[in-house]
Design a protein around this motif. Structure first.
Motif, PDB file in Angstrom:
ATOM      1  N   VAL A  76       0.819  -1.217   0.000  1.00  0.00           N
ATOM      2  CA  VAL A  76       0.000   0.000   0.000  1.00  0.00           C
ATOM      3  C   VAL A  76       0.853   1.266   0.000  1.00  0.00           C
ATOM      4  O   VAL A  76       0.512   2.258  -0.656  1.00  0.00           O
ATOM      5  N   ILE A  77       1.964   1.243   0.725  1.00  0.00           N
ATOM      6  CA  ILE A  77       2.804   2.435   0.828  1.00  0.00           C
ATOM      7  C   ILE A  77       3.924   2.434  -0.199  1.00  0.00           C
ATOM      8  O   ILE A  77       4.340   3.480  -0.696  1.00  0.00           O
ATOM      9  N   GLY A  78       4.448   1.264  -0.546  1.00  0.00           N
ATOM     10  CA  GLY A  78       5.541   1.181  -1.499  1.00  0.00           C
ATOM     11  C   GLY A  78       6.821   1.754  -0.926  1.00  0.00           C
ATOM     12  O   GLY A  78       7.146   1.532   0.239  1.00  0.00           O
ATOM     13  N   LYS A  79       7.532   2.531  -1.714  1.00  0.00           N
ATOM     14  CA  LYS A  79       8.810   3.093  -1.287  1.00  0.00           C
ATOM     15  C   LYS A  79       8.659   4.469  -0.628  1.00  0.00           C
ATOM     16  O   LYS A  79       9.644   5.147  -0.362  1.00  0.00           O
TER      17      LYS A  79
END
Length: 368
Positions: free
Chosen positions: A207-210
Motif C-alpha cells: 500500500v505504501i511502497g517506497k
C-alpha cells in the motif's frame, strides 16, 4: 503390519541422513523379540479406523514452531496429520507473528519459523551473527484479503489509491465518505494484524511502497487473526485484512472486497484461481517455513519437515490456501535434501529481492 517412513525421490544427505538412521533405529527397537506377538508394536485405534495401512511409529521428541499466524493453520494441519503416524512426538505450534517468530528463531528458541513474508536483511544478519543457519522453504500461496461487514453494500471493489486513503497516516479518512462522497458519513473502524506480523509488513509494503509514509496508528491491532475476524464481523462500518484462510472459514460473517489489479484495471476476488495466476494483484504472496539446520540431525525434525514438505500442497488447500507449482516444491525438496542454506530473497549486497516466487526461488539467487 509394517512401519512406513516418509520417503523422498532424492537421496538424503548430511545431517538428515543421520536423523533418518536414528529414526530407523527407533523403529527397529519395536521388533526386538518379534516372535512374541505381545512385544510387537501395534497400530493405534485411530489409524485402524481411518483404514490406513501405516503403523504408528514410536519416534519421540519435541518440535518447537512459532511465527506467522497466517502460516499457523497450515502448520497445525500438518501437525494433526503427523500425529496420526508419530503420536509420541510433541509438536508445539504458535503464531506470535513473523517478526516475533524470526526473533525467537535467531535466538535459537525454535526449530522452525513460520513466515508470511521472506526474511528481512536485518533478520538475516542477526541469524548469521548468532550462528543460525537455515533452509528457506516456500509452502503455499496466500491472498491477503481485505474484508468488510456483510451489511456493507457500498463497497464492492477498491483500488490501491482508495486503500491508501483509509490506511496511510497523515490525512487518513475518518469516515467512509472521506474516501468516496457517495459512501456513508460513518466512522471507519479498522482492524489490522499487529506490527510484529508479516501480514502487516506485506500490506504496508504493497500500500505504501517506497514512500516514507507509515500506516495510521489508530487501528485496532492484534496478532490473533480470529480477533480481527470478530472485530470486522461485529461492526457494519469496519474494515480489516488478513490471510485468505481466515476469510474462508468465516465467509458467513464477512465479505471480501474485490481488489483492482493495477496492471489491467480489473477487480478480482481472492479465489484460488486468481491467487495462483497472480491476477489477484498486488496481494498474492508466497508463505514460508524456515528450518534450522542445527535441528535437522534430530530424527523427529528431519521426519516432520519432510512430511510437511510432501503434504503441504494438499493440506494448505484444506485450510483455504493455494498450492504452489510442483516445480517450486521440487526446488524446495532439493534444497532440503542437500541442505542448501540461506535465502533467495536477499542479494549479495544485502538488498531485498521482490518478484514472482518462480523467478526468485532459483539456485543462482541463494545467498548464504
Amino acid at each position: 503390519m509394517f512401519f512406513q517412513i516418509t520417503s523422498r525421490s532424492t537421496p538424503l544427505t548430511g545431517k538428515r541422513t543421520i536423523g533418518c538412521i536414528a529414526l530407523a533405529s527407533s523403529l527397529l527397537i519395536g521388533f526386538s523379540g518379534c516372535g512374541s506377538k505381545s512385544d510387537a508394536p501395534t497400530t493405534t485405534e485411530s489409524a485402524a479406523e481411518s483404514g490406513s495401512t501405516a503403523a504408528v511409529s514410536n519416534l519421540t521428541g519435541t518440535i518447537k514452531i512459532n511465527g506467522s499466524s497466517t502460516v499457523q493453520p497450515i502448520a497445525n494441519a500438518v501437525k494433526e496429520e503427523f500425529a496420526k503416524l508419530y503420536p509420541n512426538v510433541n509438536v508445539s505450534v504458535d503464531g506470535k507473528g513473523t517478526g516475533n517468530g524470526f526473533k525467537m528463531f535467531q535466538d535459537k528458541e525454535t526449530d522452525i519459523s513460520d513466515a508470511s513474508r521472506p526474511i528481512k536483511p536485518g533478520e538475516f544478519e542477526a541469524c548469521k551473527a548468532n550462528g543460525v543457519e537455515f533452509i528457506e522453504i516456500p509452502v503455499a500461496y496466500d491472498g491477503l484479503t481485505i474484508v468488510v461487514h456483510p451489511k456493507n453494500d457500498w463497497v464492492k471493489s477498491m483500488t490501491i489509491e482508495q486503500l491508501q486513503k483509509i490506511f496511510v497516516a497523515g490525512d487518513a479518512a475518518k469516515q467512509w465518505s472521506d474516501v468516496d462522497a457517495s459512501w456513508p458519513a460513518e466512522k471507519i473502524e479498522i482492524f489490522s494484524p499487529g506490527t510484529g506480523s508479516g501480514t502487516y509488513d506485506y500490506f504496508r509494503e504493497v500500500v505504501i511502497g517506497k514512500s516514507d509514509s507509515s500506516l495510521r496508528n489508530d487501528m485496532n491491532l492484534n496478532e490473533d487473526d480470529n480477533v480481527l475476524v470478530n472485530g470486522v464481523a461485529g461492526n457494519p462500518y469496519a474494515i480489516g485484512f488478513f490471510g485468505v484462510a481466515y476469510y474462508e472459514e468465516s465467509k458467513d460473517k464477512l465479505k471480501a472486497v474485490e481488489i483492482v489489479n493495477p496492471k489491467d484495471d480489473k477487480a478480482y476476488l481472492p479465489t484460488p484461481e486468481n491467487i495462483a495466476s497472480g491476477t489477484y494483484a498486488p496481494f498474492s504472496r508466497p508463505l514460508f517455513i524456515y528450518v534450522s539446520t542445527a535441528s535437522l540431525p534430530r530424527a523427529e525434525i528431519a521426519t516432520f519437515v519432510s512430511y510437511f514438505l510432501e503434504n503441504a500442497p494438499s493440506l494448505c488447500e484444506r485450510v483455504g490456501y493455494v498450492r504452489l507449482p510442483d516445480e517450486i516444491m521440487q526446488r524446495a525438496a532439493k534444497n532440503l535434501d542437500e541442505e542448501n542454506t540461506g535465502t533467495h530473497y536477499i542479494d549479495g549486497e544485502g538488498n531485498s529481492r521482490s518478484g514472482a516466487v518462480a523467478d526468485i526461488y532459483q539456485p543462482e539467487n541463494l545467498t548464504k
